[in-house]
Write a protein that holds these residues in place. Sequence first.
Motif, PDB file in Angstrom:
ATOM      1  N   UNK A 103       0.797  -1.210   0.000  1.00 27.44           N
ATOM      2  CA  UNK A 103       0.000   0.000   0.000  1.00 27.44           C
ATOM      3  C   UNK A 103       0.828   1.257   0.000  1.00 27.44           C
ATOM      4  N   UNK A 104       0.111   2.375  -0.071  1.00 27.54           N
ATOM      5  CA  UNK A 104       0.738   3.681  -0.151  1.00 27.54           C
ATOM      6  C   UNK A 104       0.016   4.644   0.776  1.00 27.54           C
ATOM      7  N   UNK A 105       0.738   5.646   1.236  1.00 26.28           N
ATOM      8  CA  UNK A 105       0.141   6.629   2.120  1.00 26.28           C
ATOM      9  C   UNK A 105       1.124   7.733   2.436  1.00 26.28           C
ATOM     10  N   UNK A 106       1.030   8.220   3.662  1.00 25.65           N
ATOM     11  CA  UNK A 106       1.881   9.330   4.063  1.00 25.65           C
ATOM     12  C   UNK A 106       2.269   9.261   5.519  1.00 25.65           C
ATOM     13  N   UNK A 107       3.153  10.161   5.880  1.00 30.20           N
ATOM     14  CA  UNK A 107       3.651  10.211   7.250  1.00 30.20           C
ATOM     15  C   UNK A 107       3.934  11.652   7.625  1.00 30.20           C
ATOM     16  N   UNK A 108       3.616  11.986   8.855  1.00 31.04           N
ATOM     17  CA  UNK A 108       3.990  13.275   9.422  1.00 31.04           C
ATOM     18  C   UNK A 108       4.792  12.982  10.677  1.00 31.04           C
ATOM     19  N   UNK A 109       5.864  13.733  10.870  1.00 32.77           N
ATOM     20  CA  UNK A 109       6.730  13.478  12.015  1.00 32.77           C
ATOM     21  C   UNK A 109       7.222  14.755  12.667  1.00 32.77           C
ATOM     22  N   UNK A 110       7.698  14.605  13.877  1.00 30.81           N
ATOM     23  CA  UNK A 110       8.278  15.707  14.629  1.00 30.81           C
ATOM     24  C   UNK A 110       9.550  15.190  15.286  1.00 30.81           C
ATOM     25  N   UNK A 111      10.639  15.941  15.115  1.00 33.72           N
ATOM     26  CA  UNK A 111      11.923  15.465  15.620  1.00 33.72           C
ATOM     27  C   UNK A 111      12.866  16.639  15.849  1.00 33.72           C
ATOM     28  N   UNK A 112      13.828  16.464  16.733  1.00 28.57           N
ATOM     29  CA  UNK A 112      14.847  17.496  16.960  1.00 28.57           C
ATOM     30  C   UNK A 112      15.907  17.428  15.865  1.00 28.57           C
ATOM     31  N   UNK A 113      16.158  18.573  15.263  1.00 25.25           N
ATOM     32  CA  UNK A 113      17.145  18.697  14.199  1.00 25.25           C
ATOM     33  C   UNK A 113      18.258  19.622  14.693  1.00 25.25           C
ATOM     34  N   UNK A 114      19.508  19.161  14.590  1.00 25.53           N
ATOM     35  CA  UNK A 114      20.672  19.917  15.021  1.00 25.53           C
ATOM     36  C   UNK A 114      21.424  20.406  13.784  1.00 25.53           C
ATOM     37  N   UNK A 115      21.141  21.625  13.327  1.00 25.48           N
ATOM     38  CA  UNK A 115      21.810  22.127  12.126  1.00 25.48           C
ATOM     39  C   UNK A 115      23.291  22.421  12.406  1.00 25.48           C
ATOM     40  N   UNK A 116      24.119  22.287  11.371  1.00 22.71           N
ATOM     41  CA  UNK A 116      25.557  22.546  11.509  1.00 22.71           C
ATOM     42  C   UNK A 116      25.828  23.966  11.982  1.00 22.71           C
ATOM     43  N   UNK A 117      25.005  24.920  11.569  1.00 21.54           N
ATOM     44  CA  UNK A 117      25.234  26.318  11.946  1.00 21.54           C
ATOM     45  C   UNK A 117      25.079  26.548  13.455  1.00 21.54           C
ATOM     46  N   UNK A 118      24.436  25.607  14.172  1.00 20.05           N
ATOM     47  CA  UNK A 118      24.271  25.720  15.628  1.00 20.05           C
ATOM     48  C   UNK A 118      25.080  24.681  16.391  1.00 20.05           C
ATOM     49  N   UNK A 119      25.987  23.986  15.694  1.00 16.40           N
ATOM     50  CA  UNK A 119      26.742  22.891  16.314  1.00 16.40           C
ATOM     51  C   UNK A 119      27.645  23.369  17.451  1.00 16.40           C
ATOM     52  N   UNK A 120      28.174  24.555  17.349  1.00 11.99           N
ATOM     53  CA  UNK A 120      29.095  25.048  18.375  1.00 11.99           C
ATOM     54  C   UNK A 120      28.406  25.280  19.725  1.00 11.99           C
ATOM     55  N   UNK A 121      27.093  25.438  19.736  1.00 11.34           N
ATOM     56  CA  UNK A 121      26.359  25.616  20.995  1.00 11.34           C
ATOM     57  C   UNK A 121      25.440  24.428  21.285  1.00 11.34           C
ATOM     58  N   UNK A 122      25.475  23.404  20.418  1.00  8.23           N
ATOM     59  CA  UNK A 122      24.652  22.194  20.564  1.00  8.23           C
ATOM     60  C   UNK A 122      23.163  22.512  20.697  1.00  8.23           C
ATOM     61  N   UNK A 123      22.711  23.495  19.933  1.00  6.82           N
ATOM     62  CA  UNK A 123      21.303  23.881  19.919  1.00  6.82           C
ATOM     63  C   UNK A 123      20.562  23.074  18.857  1.00  6.82           C
ATOM     64  N   UNK A 124      19.250  22.963  19.026  1.00 10.85           N
ATOM     65  CA  UNK A 124      18.444  22.228  18.064  1.00 10.85           C
ATOM     66  C   UNK A 124      17.232  23.039  17.656  1.00 10.85           C
ATOM     67  N   UNK A 125      16.632  22.600  16.563  1.00  8.67           N
ATOM     68  CA  UNK A 125      15.357  23.137  16.093  1.00  8.67           C
ATOM     69  C   UNK A 125      14.370  21.988  16.064  1.00  8.67           C
ATOM     70  N   UNK A 126      13.149  22.237  16.461  1.00  6.99           N
ATOM     71  CA  UNK A 126      12.103  21.223  16.326  1.00  6.99           C
ATOM     72  C   UNK A 126      11.576  21.297  14.899  1.00  6.99           C
TER      73      UNK A 126
END
Length: 178
Positions: A103-126
């Motif tokens: 079958x076929x369908x879709x998915x929606x998700x929520x996860x913490x993303x740690x962009x490289x531009x914020x790596x020095x402070x270990x910050x994340x974006x939801x």
Amino acid sequence: MKKRLLFLLLMLVGWLGAAHHAQAQYNNWSVGFRIGEPSGVNVRKYFGENHAFDLNIGTYGGLYGNNRAYRSGRYKSVGLAVQGHFLWHTSFGSSQTFRGYYGFGGQIGSRRYYPDRLAYVNEFESTISLGGSGVAGLEIFPASKPYSFFLETGLYVEVLPAPFFLNLQSGLGLRYNF
């Protein structure tokens, strides 16, 4: 803790609402759990001769690693996913014990993303992700039992925010049919 409580509550309602001499059937509701990607509560509604709708609500990112490259950064956690598929299924041979489906369908998700531009402070974006998915699997209905086992695999293709991000998804589980 809340997920376990919800799962136990759904299983209890299913057990109380079903006849105790029920036959394994593929034309009713079934509720159970899925271990894999995503892992969590699984609800399936069988209808017609060979159709079903499958809904998974749970976590993803744990099976294939919770520290993975994503866009210009990394995922470093497990996220929440809601996944739905419209399915076609058929029996193998004259017995209704083994049934294949896709079958076929879709998915929606929520996860913490740690962009490289914020790596020095270990910050994340939801982040909220949205994409399409396909699945294929095998379901086993033991004779005269009100439950079924399943094993499946599939592919998730993200549309937003990272077009064409691919994720292999597979799982196994148990459902109570009523």
